[in-house]
Design a protein around this motif. Structure first.
Motif, short mmCIF file in Angstrom:
data_model
loop_
_atom_site.label_atom_id
_atom_site.label_comp_id
_atom_site.label_asym_id
_atom_site.label_seq_id
_atom_site.Cartn_x
_atom_site.Cartn_y
_atom_site.Cartn_z
N CYS A 1 56.20 -25.20 -82.16
CA CYS A 1 57.25 -24.89 -83.15
C CYS A 1 58.49 -24.31 -82.46
CB CYS A 1 56.74 -23.95 -84.24
SG CYS A 1 56.10 -22.39 -83.67
N PHE B 1 56.05 -18.24 -87.23
CA PHE B 1 54.66 -18.70 -87.17
C PHE B 1 53.73 -17.56 -87.57
CE2 PHE B 1 50.72 -19.95 -84.90
CZ PHE B 1 50.60 -21.25 -85.38
N SER B 2 52.68 -17.88 -88.33
CA SER B 2 51.80 -16.84 -88.88
C SER B 2 50.35 -17.03 -88.45
CB SER B 2 51.86 -16.85 -90.40
OG SER B 2 51.24 -18.02 -90.92
N SER C 1 47.78 -17.14 -90.42
CA SER C 1 47.09 -18.09 -91.30
C SER C 1 47.34 -19.53 -90.85
CB SER C 1 47.53 -17.90 -92.75
OG SER C 1 48.92 -18.11 -92.90
N GLU C 2 48.54 -19.82 -90.36
CA GLU C 2 48.83 -21.15 -89.83
C GLU C 2 48.02 -21.40 -88.56
OE1 GLU C 2 53.29 -22.45 -90.54
OE2 GLU C 2 53.19 -20.32 -90.06
N SER D 1 44.41 -22.20 -89.49
CA SER D 1 44.25 -23.56 -90.02
C SER D 1 44.34 -24.60 -88.90
CB SER D 1 45.32 -23.83 -91.07
OG SER D 1 45.26 -25.15 -91.53
N GLN E 1 44.59 -16.65 -96.81
CA GLN E 1 45.28 -17.40 -97.85
C GLN E 1 45.00 -16.85 -99.24
OE1 GLN E 1 42.96 -18.48 -95.85
NE2 GLN E 1 41.38 -19.65 -96.93
#
Length: 326
Positions: A72, A78-79, A81-82, A85, A121
């Motif tokens: 990215c 950017f997190s 949770s990302e 996943s 989430q």
């Protein structure tokens, strides 16, 4: 559960503080284990942020596939949770190729979120609250914001530096939304190895604190020699805002401040070395609470053949039915 009847997919993880020697050892292990490496570093996801993140460049990866690096732009927030996943997807893909997924990195929350399936989430978000907290930090300072977290979640506060504004705000937001400290919710998610979706083998590298701090200072000097200042200057010139999540990372916010004339070059280097030492201490504190982690003292030589054999023996013992990986 009898381990021979455990059908969960295997997942190898290598963690440890910055500069302890994870990268060199990970290449050795990946070759021996037919593994593909997934970066567990919250900063290496950003393109063109190479020197300050100690990113292993493609030419130096010795043919080992590396994932979740350069995915990215620096402006993107950017997190975790990302990461969770994307990392989970990569683990499945690597297994489908008949290879061993191997997470390597020092961002404890990122790594543990995958190992134990944290339910980020489900917590949700409150953009209005986040805006209020950012305004509060601008008006009263990062330490005042951190003090607010200390008042409601001292466990999380003790793991986060006041300058890590994004994660401090997220921890406050979690308390705001749920009425429970983030640390408590994480503890509920962690459980032991049997609650993980994977058969975990987690190796933690450590060494004498004085030796580690010496290596940290040497690494900072090497980054500067490689052109860290020019890297930061280039990012600013292309329009990356200094308050972006990426630019608040270690090695970037200090150089940004010196380029802005807010401190001398020498002060910036001293602060970077000091804060990196503090960061390493917090990393070790985080990893010590991880369950099923096997600590290995690497001394000052992570390439030692005896050490390598010791780690392989730990992995072989953990993945008994997958002995072909060794």
């Amino acid at each position: 559960m009898d381990e021979s009847a455990d059908n969960r997919p295997p997942l190898l993880v290598l963690v440890g503080p910055t500069a302890v020697g994870k990268t060199a050892l990970s290449l050795q292990l990946a070759k021996a284990l037919n593994a593909e490496i997934i970066s567990g570093d919250s900063m290496q996801v950003y393109r063109r942020m190479d020197i300050g993140t100690a990113k292993l460049m493609p030419v130096d990866r010795e043919g080992i596939p590396h994932h979740l690096i350069d995915i990215c732009e620096p402006e993107y927030p950017f997190s975790v949770s990302e990461f969770q996943s994307l990392c989970t997807e990569k683990i499945s893909e690597i297994h489908s190729r008949g290879r061993l997924p191997f997470i390597v990195g020092g961002t404890g929350l990122y790594v543990e979120s995958v190992c134990y399936g944290f339910q980020f989430q489900d917590i949700g978000a409150d953009e209005s609250f986040r805006g209020e907290m950012r305004t509060f930090a601008q008006e009263h300072g990062a330490q005042a914001l951190h003090d607010r977290l200390q008042g409601v979640d001292s466990v999380s506060a003790n793991k986060l530096h006041p300058n890590d504004e994004g994660r401090v705000i997220r921890a406050l937001e979690v308390f705001h939304l749920t009425g429970k400290p983030l640390s408590e919710l994480q503890d509920q998610s962690r459980g032991d190895d049997k609650k993980s979706p994977y058969r975990l083998c987690i190796i933690g590298l450590t060494m004498d604190r004085a030796d580690l701090y010496s290596r940290i200072e040497q690494r900072v000097d090497e980054m500067l020699a490689l052109g860290l200042v020019d890297e930061v200057r280039s990012l600013l010139r292309e329009g990356v805002p200094r308050d972006a999540v990426s630019m608040r990372g270690l090695g970037y916010k200090e150089i940004v401040a010196s380029l802005a004339g807010e401190m001398s070059d020498a002060e910036a280097v001293d602060i970077l070395k000091r804060d990196t030492r503090h960061f390493a201490k917090r990393q070790l504190s985080w990893f010590r609470h991880m369950k099923a982690l096997e600590w290995v003292d690497v001394g000052n030589d992570a390439k030692n053949s005896t050490l390598f054999a010791e780690i392989c023996a730990i992995i072989a013992g953990k993945f008994q039915i997958d002995i072909e990986y060794i």
